[in-house]
Scaffold this active site. Sequence first.
Site, PDB file in Angstrom:
ATOM      1  N   SER A 123     -11.079  11.836   5.540  1.00 37.96           N
ATOM      2  CA  SER A 123     -10.389  11.032   6.556  1.00 37.96           C
ATOM      3  C   SER A 123      -9.242  10.301   5.893  1.00 37.96           C
ATOM      4  O   SER A 123      -9.316   9.991   4.694  1.00 37.96           O
ATOM      5  CB  SER A 123     -11.357  10.012   7.157  1.00 37.96           C
ATOM      6  N   TYR A 136     -18.478   3.886   6.599  1.00 38.49           N
ATOM      7  CA  TYR A 136     -17.724   5.122   6.854  1.00 38.49           C
ATOM      8  C   TYR A 136     -16.680   5.349   5.764  1.00 38.49           C
ATOM      9  O   TYR A 136     -16.555   6.445   5.217  1.00 38.49           O
ATOM     10  CB  TYR A 136     -17.058   5.002   8.225  1.00 38.49           C
TER      11      TYR A 136
HETATM   12  P1  NAD Z   1     -17.801  13.941  16.830  1.00 39.38           P
HETATM   13  O1  NAD Z   1     -18.660  12.742  17.036  1.00 39.38           O
HETATM   14  O2  NAD Z   1     -17.043  14.487  17.992  1.00 39.38           O
HETATM   15  O3  NAD Z   1     -18.658  15.116  16.210  1.00 39.38           O
HETATM   16  C1  NAD Z   1     -19.478  14.887  15.088  1.00 39.38           C
HETATM   17  C2  NAD Z   1     -20.657  15.820  15.121  1.00 39.38           C
HETATM   18  O4  NAD Z   1     -21.486  15.501  13.991  1.00 39.38           O
HETATM   19  C3  NAD Z   1     -21.510  15.646  16.395  1.00 39.38           C
HETATM   20  O5  NAD Z   1     -21.780  16.895  16.967  1.00 39.38           O
HETATM   21  C4  NAD Z   1     -22.756  14.955  15.874  1.00 39.38           C
HETATM   22  O6  NAD Z   1     -23.921  15.233  16.628  1.00 39.38           O
HETATM   23  C5  NAD Z   1     -22.834  15.507  14.444  1.00 39.38           C
HETATM   24  N1  NAD Z   1     -23.651  14.671  13.573  1.00 39.38           N
HETATM   25  C6  NAD Z   1     -23.559  13.318  13.386  1.00 39.38           C
HETATM   26  N2  NAD Z   1     -24.491  12.894  12.532  1.00 39.38           N
HETATM   27  C7  NAD Z   1     -25.213  13.994  12.171  1.00 39.38           C
HETATM   28  C8  NAD Z   1     -26.320  14.189  11.318  1.00 39.38           C
HETATM   29  N3  NAD Z   1     -26.887  13.158  10.679  1.00 39.38           N
HETATM   30  N4  NAD Z   1     -26.802  15.443  11.171  1.00 39.38           N
HETATM   31  C9  NAD Z   1     -26.252  16.478  11.839  1.00 39.38           C
HETATM   32  N5  NAD Z   1     -25.204  16.349  12.672  1.00 39.38           N
HETATM   33  C10 NAD Z   1     -24.683  15.128  12.831  1.00 39.38           C
HETATM   34  O7  NAD Z   1     -16.811  13.552  15.636  1.00 39.38           O
HETATM   35  P2  NAD Z   1     -15.424  14.182  15.184  1.00 39.38           P
HETATM   36  O8  NAD Z   1     -14.381  13.198  15.541  1.00 39.38           O
HETATM   37  O9  NAD Z   1     -15.311  15.594  15.612  1.00 39.38           O
HETATM   38  O10 NAD Z   1     -15.610  14.091  13.605  1.00 39.38           O
HETATM   39  C11 NAD Z   1     -15.836  15.245  12.791  1.00 39.38           C
HETATM   40  C12 NAD Z   1     -15.469  14.897  11.365  1.00 39.38           C
HETATM   41  O11 NAD Z   1     -14.080  14.532  11.313  1.00 39.38           O
HETATM   42  C13 NAD Z   1     -16.239  13.699  10.826  1.00 39.38           C
HETATM   43  O12 NAD Z   1     -16.565  13.896   9.468  1.00 39.38           O
HETATM   44  C14 NAD Z   1     -15.254  12.551  10.958  1.00 39.38           C
HETATM   45  O13 NAD Z   1     -15.500  11.529  10.036  1.00 39.38           O
HETATM   46  C15 NAD Z   1     -13.954  13.277  10.671  1.00 39.38           C
HETATM   47  N6  NAD Z   1     -12.774  12.566  11.181  1.00 39.38           N
HETATM   48  C16 NAD Z   1     -12.548  12.431  12.507  1.00 39.38           C
HETATM   49  C17 NAD Z   1     -11.423  11.738  12.962  1.00 39.38           C
HETATM   50  C18 NAD Z   1     -11.105  11.574  14.410  1.00 39.38           C
HETATM   51  O14 NAD Z   1     -10.155  10.815  14.738  1.00 39.38           O
HETATM   52  N7  NAD Z   1     -11.808  12.228  15.341  1.00 39.38           N
HETATM   53  C19 NAD Z   1     -10.553  11.166  12.022  1.00 39.38           C
HETATM   54  C20 NAD Z   1     -10.827  11.305  10.666  1.00 39.38           C
HETATM   55  C21 NAD Z   1     -11.943  12.012  10.255  1.00 39.38           C
END
Ligand code: NAD
Length: 239
Positions: A123, A136
Amino acid sequence: MSSFKGKVVVITGGAQGIGRAIADAFIREGAIVHIIDIKLGEWFVGDVSDRATLERFADSVIRQSGHVDYLINNALPLMKGIDECTWEDFNYALTVGVTAPFYLTKLFMPNFAPGASIINIASSRDRMSQPQTESYTAAKGGIAALTHALAISLAGKARVNSISPGWIDTTDSDIRGADALQQPVGRVGKPEDIAEMALFLCSGKAGFITGEDICIDGGMTKLMIYHGEHGWDYHTSQK
Ligand code: NAD
């Protein structure tokens, strides 16, 4: 023919959001995708923070597919700040965000196919912060450093890179106004922005890239912010 046809892809947290977009992109290219997610659905359901669950998942992938071409460590760690975050919360975030990617990589070590690639989803928060985000942010700093360590240890076996998304809207909304315009590219990111890079980094076109982080944030981490410039105003009352 797609270079991903028949390739075996493992994605953590692939039920929704960015992980889902990466899964869909690989499926469109003819790859075989194995997902683990805590959310109920037609994939391996489990919590990546649990060691035995990871071992069962890795076992089931190898039993079904025999090897792994690409591992995408994407599951979302918990975000809690120093005021509210407990010892248990903090360790849970680190286990989901750092230990699970490490351990899954270790479990698949004997089964990575030639040309294998690992993508860790970090991130832009590994280098910048809002208040009250310690669990986080620490997890993201951890996975960023884990990426270059693994790239060196796995040299010749797998390339290891990370992608650092900025603000990615996973709800398919039409975000306009200041939220969009504050970003140097003039819009918020979409999960497909990340999926495109994941496919590129796994492809042979990225064969000379390992241990690298690609930040996909519309330029937000590159913008110098000063009161009164580029639409940014500082209000002391908000402090
Ligand atoms: P999201 O919440 O839409 O999806 C995350 C998925 O991870 C979900 O399906 C959830 O059920 C699963 N998950 C969570 N904890 C879990 C666990 N303990 N075991 C198994 N599955 C688990 O989130 P997203 O925004 O798609 O994020 C995906 C990745 O991208 C993450 O690592 C997040 O930190 C990173 N990210 C996202 C953003 C953003 O703005 N969306 C920005 C920077 C980084």
